[in-house]
Motif scaffolding. Structure first.
Motif, PDB file in Angstrom:
ATOM      1  N   MET A   1       0.844  -1.202   0.000  1.00 28.32           N
ATOM      2  CA  MET A   1       0.000   0.000   0.000  1.00 28.32           C
ATOM      3  C   MET A   1       0.879   1.252   0.000  1.00 28.32           C
ATOM      4  O   MET A   1       1.830   1.342   0.764  1.00 28.32           O
ATOM      5  CB  MET A   1      -0.906   0.004   1.244  1.00 28.32           C
ATOM      6  CG  MET A   1      -1.901   1.161   1.255  1.00 28.32           C
ATOM      7  SD  MET A   1      -2.769   1.304   2.841  1.00 28.32           S
ATOM      8  CE  MET A   1      -3.642  -0.247   2.876  1.00 28.32           C
ATOM      9  N   GLU A   2       0.543   2.193  -0.872  1.00 25.04           N
ATOM     10  CA  GLU A   2       1.297   3.445  -0.949  1.00 25.04           C
ATOM     11  C   GLU A   2       1.023   4.285   0.298  1.00 25.04           C
ATOM     12  O   GLU A   2      -0.123   4.526   0.648  1.00 25.04           O
ATOM     13  CB  GLU A   2       0.870   4.208  -2.210  1.00 25.04           C
ATOM     14  CG  GLU A   2       1.658   5.469  -2.454  1.00 25.04           C
ATOM     15  CD  GLU A   2       1.098   6.276  -3.624  1.00 25.04           C
ATOM     16  OE1 GLU A   2       1.691   7.303  -3.939  1.00 25.04           O
ATOM     17  OE2 GLU A   2       0.068   5.878  -4.186  1.00 25.04           O
ATOM     18  N   THR A   3       2.092   4.716   0.960  1.00 26.65           N
ATOM     19  CA  THR A   3       1.899   5.481   2.195  1.00 26.65           C
ATOM     20  C   THR A   3       2.140   6.972   2.008  1.00 26.65           C
ATOM     21  O   THR A   3       1.686   7.775   2.807  1.00 26.65           O
ATOM     22  CB  THR A   3       2.825   4.965   3.314  1.00 26.65           C
ATOM     23  OG1 THR A   3       4.181   5.099   2.890  1.00 26.65           O
ATOM     24  CG2 THR A   3       2.514   3.521   3.650  1.00 26.65           C
ATOM     25  N   THR A   4       2.863   7.356   0.949  1.00 26.75           N
ATOM     26  CA  THR A   4       3.037   8.777   0.634  1.00 26.75           C
ATOM     27  C   THR A   4       1.970   9.155  -0.381  1.00 26.75           C
ATOM     28  O   THR A   4       1.831   8.505  -1.411  1.00 26.75           O
ATOM     29  CB  THR A   4       4.435   9.066   0.068  1.00 26.75           C
ATOM     30  OG1 THR A   4       5.406   8.690   1.041  1.00 26.75           O
ATOM     31  CG2 THR A   4       4.604  10.539  -0.244  1.00 26.75           C
ATOM     32  N   LYS A   5       1.205  10.182  -0.062  1.00 23.99           N
ATOM     33  CA  LYS A   5       0.080  10.567  -0.911  1.00 23.99           C
ATOM     34  C   LYS A   5       0.255  11.986  -1.422  1.00 23.99           C
ATOM     35  O   LYS A   5       0.690  12.876  -0.689  1.00 23.99           O
ATOM     36  CB  LYS A   5      -1.231  10.502  -0.120  1.00 23.99           C
ATOM     37  CG  LYS A   5      -1.542   9.129   0.467  1.00 23.99           C
ATOM     38  CD  LYS A   5      -2.319   8.281  -0.495  1.00 23.99           C
ATOM     39  CE  LYS A   5      -2.699   6.950   0.145  1.00 23.99           C
ATOM     40  NZ  LYS A   5      -3.535   6.142  -0.720  1.00 23.99           N
ATOM     41  N   PHE A 142      -7.486   9.554   7.502  1.00 32.44           N
ATOM     42  CA  PHE A 142      -6.106  10.043   7.428  1.00 32.44           C
ATOM     43  C   PHE A 142      -5.224   9.188   6.530  1.00 32.44           C
ATOM     44  O   PHE A 142      -4.170   9.628   6.069  1.00 32.44           O
ATOM     45  CB  PHE A 142      -5.480  10.127   8.837  1.00 32.44           C
ATOM     46  CG  PHE A 142      -5.178   8.787   9.448  1.00 32.44           C
ATOM     47  CD1 PHE A 142      -3.944   8.181   9.263  1.00 32.44           C
ATOM     48  CD2 PHE A 142      -6.133   8.120  10.203  1.00 32.44           C
ATOM     49  CE1 PHE A 142      -3.661   6.939   9.815  1.00 32.44           C
ATOM     50  CE2 PHE A 142      -5.865   6.873  10.759  1.00 32.44           C
ATOM     51  CZ  PHE A 142      -4.620   6.287  10.566  1.00 32.44           C
ATOM     52  N   ASN A 143      -5.666   7.974   6.255  1.00 29.59           N
ATOM     53  CA  ASN A 143      -4.890   7.122   5.344  1.00 29.59           C
ATOM     54  C   ASN A 143      -4.739   7.785   3.975  1.00 29.59           C
ATOM     55  O   ASN A 143      -3.720   7.607   3.302  1.00 29.59           O
ATOM     56  CB  ASN A 143      -5.570   5.756   5.189  1.00 29.59           C
ATOM     57  CG  ASN A 143      -4.671   4.761   4.486  1.00 29.59           C
ATOM     58  OD1 ASN A 143      -3.568   4.483   4.944  1.00 29.59           O
ATOM     59  ND2 ASN A 143      -5.124   4.235   3.361  1.00 29.59           N
ATOM     60  N   ASP A 144      -5.763   8.565   3.591  1.00 31.64           N
ATOM     61  CA  ASP A 144      -5.768   9.192   2.269  1.00 31.64           C
ATOM     62  C   ASP A 144      -5.824  10.714   2.295  1.00 31.64           C
ATOM     63  O   ASP A 144      -5.552  11.345   1.277  1.00 31.64           O
ATOM     64  CB  ASP A 144      -6.989   8.694   1.475  1.00 31.64           C
ATOM     65  CG  ASP A 144      -6.943   7.208   1.200  1.00 31.64           C
ATOM     66  OD1 ASP A 144      -5.929   6.736   0.666  1.00 31.64           O
ATOM     67  OD2 ASP A 144      -7.922   6.507   1.529  1.00 31.64           O
ATOM     68  N   ILE A 160       6.064  20.721   5.477  1.00 28.20           N
ATOM     69  CA  ILE A 160       5.958  19.570   4.576  1.00 28.20           C
ATOM     70  C   ILE A 160       6.067  20.024   3.121  1.00 28.20           C
ATOM     71  O   ILE A 160       6.787  19.426   2.321  1.00 28.20           O
ATOM     72  CB  ILE A 160       4.627  18.822   4.814  1.00 28.20           C
ATOM     73  CG1 ILE A 160       4.621  18.177   6.195  1.00 28.20           C
ATOM     74  CG2 ILE A 160       4.384  17.775   3.726  1.00 28.20           C
ATOM     75  CD1 ILE A 160       3.253  17.680   6.647  1.00 28.20           C
ATOM     76  N   LEU A 161       5.362  21.107   2.783  1.00 26.36           N
ATOM     77  CA  LEU A 161       5.384  21.623   1.416  1.00 26.36           C
ATOM     78  C   LEU A 161       6.782  22.067   1.015  1.00 26.36           C
ATOM     79  O   LEU A 161       7.223  21.830  -0.111  1.00 26.36           O
ATOM     80  CB  LEU A 161       4.392  22.782   1.277  1.00 26.36           C
ATOM     81  CG  LEU A 161       2.910  22.403   1.356  1.00 26.36           C
ATOM     82  CD1 LEU A 161       2.049  23.623   1.621  1.00 26.36           C
ATOM     83  CD2 LEU A 161       2.460  21.702   0.078  1.00 26.36           C
ATOM     84  N   ASP A 162       7.493  22.701   1.952  1.00 26.56           N
ATOM     85  CA  ASP A 162       8.866  23.161   1.672  1.00 26.56           C
ATOM     86  C   ASP A 162       9.804  21.973   1.471  1.00 26.56           C
ATOM     87  O   ASP A 162      10.723  22.019   0.651  1.00 26.56           O
ATOM     88  CB  ASP A 162       9.386  24.025   2.828  1.00 26.56           C
ATOM     89  CG  ASP A 162       8.715  25.393   2.880  1.00 26.56           C
ATOM     90  OD1 ASP A 162       8.151  25.817   1.851  1.00 26.56           O
ATOM     91  OD2 ASP A 162       8.753  26.024   3.949  1.00 26.56           O
ATOM     92  N   THR A 168       2.460  13.942   1.351  1.00 23.42           N
ATOM     93  CA  THR A 168       2.566  13.696   2.796  1.00 23.42           C
ATOM     94  C   THR A 168       2.766  12.216   3.069  1.00 23.42           C
ATOM     95  O   THR A 168       2.293  11.357   2.313  1.00 23.42           O
ATOM     96  CB  THR A 168       1.291  14.157   3.527  1.00 23.42           C
ATOM     97  OG1 THR A 168       0.169  13.432   2.997  1.00 23.42           O
ATOM     98  CG2 THR A 168       1.074  15.655   3.357  1.00 23.42           C
ATOM     99  N   THR A 169       3.422  11.926   4.178  1.00 18.49           N
ATOM    100  CA  THR A 169       3.603  10.538   4.601  1.00 18.49           C
ATOM    101  C   THR A 169       2.440  10.121   5.505  1.00 18.49           C
ATOM    102  O   THR A 169       1.728  10.969   6.059  1.00 18.49           O
ATOM    103  CB  THR A 169       4.912  10.358   5.379  1.00 18.49           C
ATOM    104  OG1 THR A 169       4.805  11.103   6.612  1.00 18.49           O
ATOM    105  CG2 THR A 169       6.117  10.851   4.584  1.00 18.49           C
ATOM    106  N   ILE A 170       2.269   8.830   5.679  1.00 18.14           N
ATOM    107  CA  ILE A 170       1.228   8.315   6.562  1.00 18.14           C
ATOM    108  C   ILE A 170       1.454   8.796   7.993  1.00 18.14           C
ATOM    109  O   ILE A 170       0.499   9.114   8.711  1.00 18.14           O
ATOM    110  CB  ILE A 170       1.143   6.769   6.497  1.00 18.14           C
ATOM    111  CG1 ILE A 170      -0.049   6.234   7.293  1.00 18.14           C
ATOM    112  CG2 ILE A 170       2.440   6.106   6.946  1.00 18.14           C
ATOM    113  CD1 ILE A 170      -1.392   6.516   6.691  1.00 18.14           C
ATOM    114  N   GLU A 171       2.707   8.919   8.396  1.00 17.88           N
ATOM    115  CA  GLU A 171       3.011   9.403   9.767  1.00 17.88           C
ATOM    116  C   GLU A 171       2.580  10.845   9.938  1.00 17.88           C
ATOM    117  O   GLU A 171       2.023  11.221  10.980  1.00 17.88           O
ATOM    118  CB  GLU A 171       4.511   9.252  10.050  1.00 17.88           C
ATOM    119  CG  GLU A 171       5.014   7.823  10.155  1.00 17.88           C
ATOM    120  CD  GLU A 171       5.255   7.165   8.804  1.00 17.88           C
ATOM    121  OE1 GLU A 171       5.372   5.912   8.776  1.00 17.88           O
ATOM    122  OE2 GLU A 171       5.310   7.879   7.777  1.00 17.88           O
TER     123      GLU A 171
END
Length: 198
Positions: A1-5, A142-144, A160-162, A168-171
């Motif tokens: 499963m992809e965790t970075t979205k 939050f998963n997605d 995060i954007l910078d 974003t990561t799942i964490e």
């Protein structure tokens, strides 16, 4: 499963506009599309960014004196749909529900309104319904979906954007969801205490 979205579409609906400019600038630069309501939509377009109205998506206007704006299956479906669930994806296509990857919201100033000595009627109108529902829906998924539940979290998303652009990561999403449930818990506690004193 992809965790970075990747964030493609952001729903922005805030009571206070201060501090939002820098965040919107970074999101726009990262290619994120905006969806919004009323005053927030006007604010976004005044900065020169394209912004689709929620009414265009739902085909419903803001009704009941603004009490109902975002409460619609096309909005909440776009937030709550599980991207890795075939059934959810089929229903999104069937009902033309857009994916919403980021929700930026703040809540009506209930505690400040109580502290100001406002009337019961004014206080009751500052019990947020749409905003708190958006926070809970986005945090649940939050998963997605990324939830920014108050301006206190703007700096986190900007970092995060910078660092990584609109991904974003799942964490990170779980951390923001945790903060979101903290915001909703505090808000509901304040409302509960006010009702308890009546």
């Amino acid at each position: 499963m992809e965790t970075t979205k990747k964030i493609s579409t952001a729903l922005v609906s805030v009571y206070h506009k201060d501090g939002l400019e820098s965040l919107l600038e970074k999101l726009n630069a990262a290619g994120v599309k905006f969806l919004s309501t009323g005053g927030t939509q006007a604010f976004i377009t005044s900065l020169g960014y394209a912004c689709q109205t929620v009414e265009e998506v739902t085909t419903y206007p803001s009704i009941l004196g603004g009490r109902v704006k975002t409460l619609h299956p096309k909005v909440f479906g776009g937030i709550l749909a599980r991207r890795d669930n075939d059934g959810d994806r089929q229903q999104m296509a069937q009902y033309e529900i857009p994916e919403i990857d980021l929700v930026i919201v703040d809540l009506y100033p209930f505690e400040q309104t109580v502290a100001s000595g406002a009337s019961d009627e004014e206080i009751i109108e500052k019990i947020d319904i749409g905003g708190i529902s958006l926070i809970r829906a986005a945090a649940k998924n939050f998963n997605d979906v990324v939830i920014v539940p108050s301006k206190s979290e703007y700096a986190l998303l900007e970092e995060i954007l910078d660092k990584r652009g609109a991904a974003t990561t799942i964490e990170e999403r779980r951390d923001l969801a945790t903060r979101a449930f903290g915001v909703s818990s505090h808000y509901d506690t304040a409302i509960n205490e006010w009702f308890g004193k009546k």
